[in-house]
Every structure is written in C-alpha cells, then in structure tokens.
Design a protein around this motif. Structure first.
Motif: not given
Length: 532
Positions: A346, A342-343, A391-393, A329, A256, A338, A379, A381, A318
C-alpha cells in the motif's frame, strides 16, 4: 374530503378487515420468532393506536400460511392510505409506515445482539448469521419482494463468468414525491445512512425509516464496530460492517488488520473495502465501513497467472491474478507477515508513479506539503481453500485528463451507454450493478435484432430516443447478427454483449492493461518491492 374519510373510517367492514390483518401480522411475528406471545399485547395496542382502531378483532383468526411479510403489510398500508393515516399513497410514505409497523414486532436491539453471540458461542457463527439474516428478511428490513425484480444472469468471458444485474429493486419516485422532497427541512441527524443512530430511526422523506433495523456489535482491532445486512442485497448475505464513529474512510495497515480480524470471527464470509478516494471509491466515503457476505465472486475464482517470490517473505505466496483489473493476491498462514506485506505494498503504491501507464501518484498544489493523492487500493480478504488468509489488493488510481474527465481508470465515454457510475468493490469483484433504464432499452434492442423495430432516423437523429445513446453499439450488433433473429436468440446475444461491455468496463478501470506492456509495467512495480 375529511367527511368522506370519516365515513369510511366508520365502516365496520373496513375496520374489521384491518383489525383481522393486525392479528395475522402478530401471528406471523410469533411464528417467525420476531416476538414472544407475551409481547403481542403491547405490540397489538401500539398497532391499534397507529391505525386508529378502538379495539382488536374479536373473532377467530386463521393462522397465516405465508412466509412473505409484505403480503401481510399490504392491507395495513392500503388502509392507512385510504383513511388519511399517511398523507399520500406513495412508495416513500408507505415505506416509512411499514418500517414503523414492523418496529412494533421487533425484539430490542440488546436482545438481538445477545441472542446472536449466544448462538455463535454455543453452536456456530454460521448458525448465528443464518438466524440473523432470516430475522432481517422476516422483519421486511431486507426487501426480498423488490430484490426479486432485479434481472440477473451470468456472462461467460475470458475472465470467468461475470455476474450481471440490472438494478430494479429501488423504486423510482413519482413527481409528487419529488415535489414533496423540495420542502423537506435539512437535518444532520443521523449524519449518514451508516451511523449507529439509524437503529430505530423513524425516517423522513429523504431518509429511510429504520425501526426494523438491528445490528450486531463486534470488535475489530479492539475498536467498536457493527455488523448489519444491506436492505437491498446484491449477493448472498450482503452485509455492511461499519465503524461506531462517524469518520472518513482511510486505507492503512489498520484497515487490513480489521479485515483479517473480521474473517477470524466470521470465517465463512469474505470482507472488502471500497477505496478511500473519489471516483475509484464507493458512494459513502465519509463513514469508514466494509462490505462482506457469503458469496464467491468471479474474481475470487480467477487463478493467479504470474507468481513471484521474495526472500523476506518465504512462506507467503504472491501473484498477479488473471483479471481485467490489476490485482495482487497474497496468501499464507502467518497473519502478521501478510499484514506487514500488505502495508508495504500500500505505502509503495501510494507513492509510485509510472507515467508510461498514466500513473501519477500526486498532483502538486500551491501548498507544497499537501499534494493531492491519486493512488490507493481496493482490498478483499477471505479464508481460502487451503485455510490460509488470502488478501486481494486491487491497484487503483483516480486521475482525470482532458480526454477522460470522468477518470482515466474509469469506464470510458464509449461505455457510458451501459455503465458510467463508479467502479466500486462489488463491480471490482465481478458483479455488475447496472442502471434500471437498461431493462426497457434492452427490450427495444431485442426488437431491433428481430426486425420488429427499424433502426432509422427516429433513433439515430433523436437524442431523446431511448436507443439513441446505443447507436454505435446497435451498428456493431446488426453487422454481426442482422435483423432476423428469433426473440430468444436475440435476448441471449444481448446478455452476452452486456457481459462483454462489463468486461471492457473493468479493463478501463485497470491501471495495468491486459497486454504485454501492461504486464511489464505491473512487474516493474512489484520489482520495486523486491519481488522476482
């Protein structure tokens, strides 16, 4: 045979024609900025040696008006095939030679890198990528002549306009080429198509020549990476960003950070990564890399339909994206916040199981401390319209079952007649890359809908028939549209139907389905993270 070749080589008209073609190619190279006039002496002599010409063309040369380098290469390749410079007049050998020819016209790798970053500093990184992209087209590294063969259309769906391509750009090998490949010695150099060692590589029958490849060095999270364009671009400025080291893809917080680091340096591009597990990942998992470019996919345009809040992330938005796959997102101005989120997502997802939705995080093995992982993310970005990091996950799971041996969250068997390959980054974002066989199959399907071709036992009972795999689909189409359509109307119906199939493919790949039960499961996962 040798005597015939020798006689042809001695024909003054042939020699003069190819020598003239050499001069036109050199003139093109100067005009397009691939080389300076002073470089032509060296490039000319290299081309004369390659084509076994004793001297250059001595007459007046008309400046070429074409901007398509392939038109200038064709006579040189034809000459090489006719006079034994290449062993056979097939696509593979012609491709190896045309990259070698263009390599003589290319600036050195260090010059390309220096010019790129100088332009980025003095003008803008957008101008730098514009110039680099043009150079890759002018050098025939990006094969625009072949890319133009691809079929492309937009297909309206409940999720926006999905992009559909039928991939016709990569030429099929003929039987003679396939036979030649059987005798090619195996080589571990370069280790893969993404290694930096490909720059300038002469190629072989089972590995493309790359004398006309140039890359741009950059740092991501302090480590050396490289930026290049794909030779077969699927979208505008389709680029590849790859690690200097040949090491496997691994999704982590560092991933990321590198994505955000890239869009800091290339704010006009998006960047994304294939997942790091088989089935849900890309075709090259043994070399860490990303894909980027200047293109807005349907998924980026899709709105957030369910928003959530968290007390620890007050300035972060989010939401669940309205998309057939399961997309979280997150966006905001605070990059570090962010990254932390994100981490967290995940790591929570990697360990998360929801048997009611066929989501199991691990399969136990005989080694209790080494279970097989199944959960990961895809992901993507970008900088959004608010000038925030976005960031889309996309949640992924690669489990298989007896019912779905190719993958529970993979195109199911009833869709394989249109798409059975892995759903990687490009498809995830809403661009279907469909197999070239569909061109002929859709043409025949059109004939069925217009009544020119009967849907009978020759199709239904013959597994070898091109339309046999489509029988169930044909019955659906005939029930809805009959067999008396005009050709144009039939073509539009089929394009829309292919788009619907691709939407179904994406729904199959989504871990949480687009229904009430799926939304409930998706919200339950977000609740474990503290989002309400």
């Amino acid at each position: 045979m040798e005597e015939q070749i020798q006689v042809k080589q001695g024909t003054k008209q042939d020699v003069q024609a190819v020598a003239y073609a050499v001069e036109q190619l050199l003139g093109f190279g100067v005009k397009q900025g691939l080389l300076e006039p002073l470089d032509c002496y060296d490039a000319r002599n290299s081309l004369l040696e390659l084509l076994r010409l004793d001297e250059p063309y001595s007459g007046e040369v008309e400046p070429t008006t074409t901007t398509k380098v392939v038109e200038l290469l064709e006579p040189l390749l034809d000459y090489a095939a006719a006079f034994g410079i290449i062993a056979d007049n097939n696509t593979t050998l012609r491709d190896l030679l045309d990259a070698r020819i263009m390599g003589f016209l290319m600036p050195r790798q260090s010059q390309v890198a220096s010019a790129f970053w100088k332009t980025a500093k003095l003008s803008s990184v957008t101008q730098a990528t514009d110039a680099f992209y043009k150079q890759c087209i002018d050098s025939n590294y990006i094969r625009v002549d072949r890319i133009a063969r691809n079929q492309y259309w937009l297909s309206p769906t409940d999720y926006g306009d999905l992009e559909i391509t039928i991939n016709l750009s990569k030429p099929e090998k003929d039987p003679k080429e396939i036979a030649m490949l059987k005798n090619v010695p195996q080589s571990d150099y370069p280790k893969c198509l993404l290694c930096i060692d490909n720059v300038g590589y002469p190629g072989r029958l089972n590995h493309p020549a790359r004398q006309n490849l140039r890359v741009i060095p950059l740092k991501l999270d302090g480590d050396p990476w490289y930026f290049q364009y794909s030779p077969y671009v699927y979208y505008n400025e389709h680029s590849i960003i790859f690690d200097q080291e040949h090491r496997p893809m691994k999704m982590s917080m560092a991933t990321f950070y590198r994505l955000f680091d890239f869009i800091d340096q290339f704010p006009h591009y998006f960047i994304g990564s294939n997942a790091d597990l088989p089935i849900v990942g890309g075709s090259i998992l043994n070399h860490d890399h990303f894909q980027g470019g200047r293109h807005r996919f349907a998924m980026e345009k899709a709105p957030v339909e369910h928003s959530f809040t968290h007390p620890e992330y007050p300035n972060v938005r989010l939401g669940i994206v309205k998309w057939p796959m399961s997309v979280i997102r997150i966006s905001g101005h605070n990059k570090l916040l962010l990254l932390k989120l994100a981490d967290t997502i995940l790591n929570e997802w990697k360990a998360y199981s929801d048997p009611n939705h066929d989501i199991i995080a691990f399969t136990e093995t005989e080694q209790a401390d080494n279970p097989i992982p199944h959960n990961t993310v895809t992901p993507i970005a970008r900088n959004n319209e608010r000038n925030e990091y976005e960031l889309d996950l996309v949640l992924r799971n690669n489990r298989t079952s007896d019912e779905h041996p190719d993958g529970i969250f993979h195109p199911h068997k009833e869709l394989h007649h249109v798409k059975k390959e892995n759903i990687g980054l490009i498809e995830v974002m809403g661009l279907a890359v469909l197999p070239g066989r569909l061109q002929d199959e859709l043409a025949l399907l059109e004939q069925v809908l217009t009544g020119e071709l009967d849907f009978d036992e020759q199709i239904t009972e013959n597994p070898e028939h091109l339309l046999h795999k489509h029988c169930a689909w044909i019955r659906e189409l005939l029930e809805a549209h009959g067999t008396a359509m005009q050709a144009d109307a039939a073509r539009q119906v089929l394009k829309a139907a292919v788009g619907d199939k691709f939407a179904a493919v994406l729904r199959d790949a989504g871990v949480y389905k687009c229904d009430e039960a799926g939304l409930k499961g998706f919200k339950a996962f977000l609740a474990t993270l503290g989002f309400q």
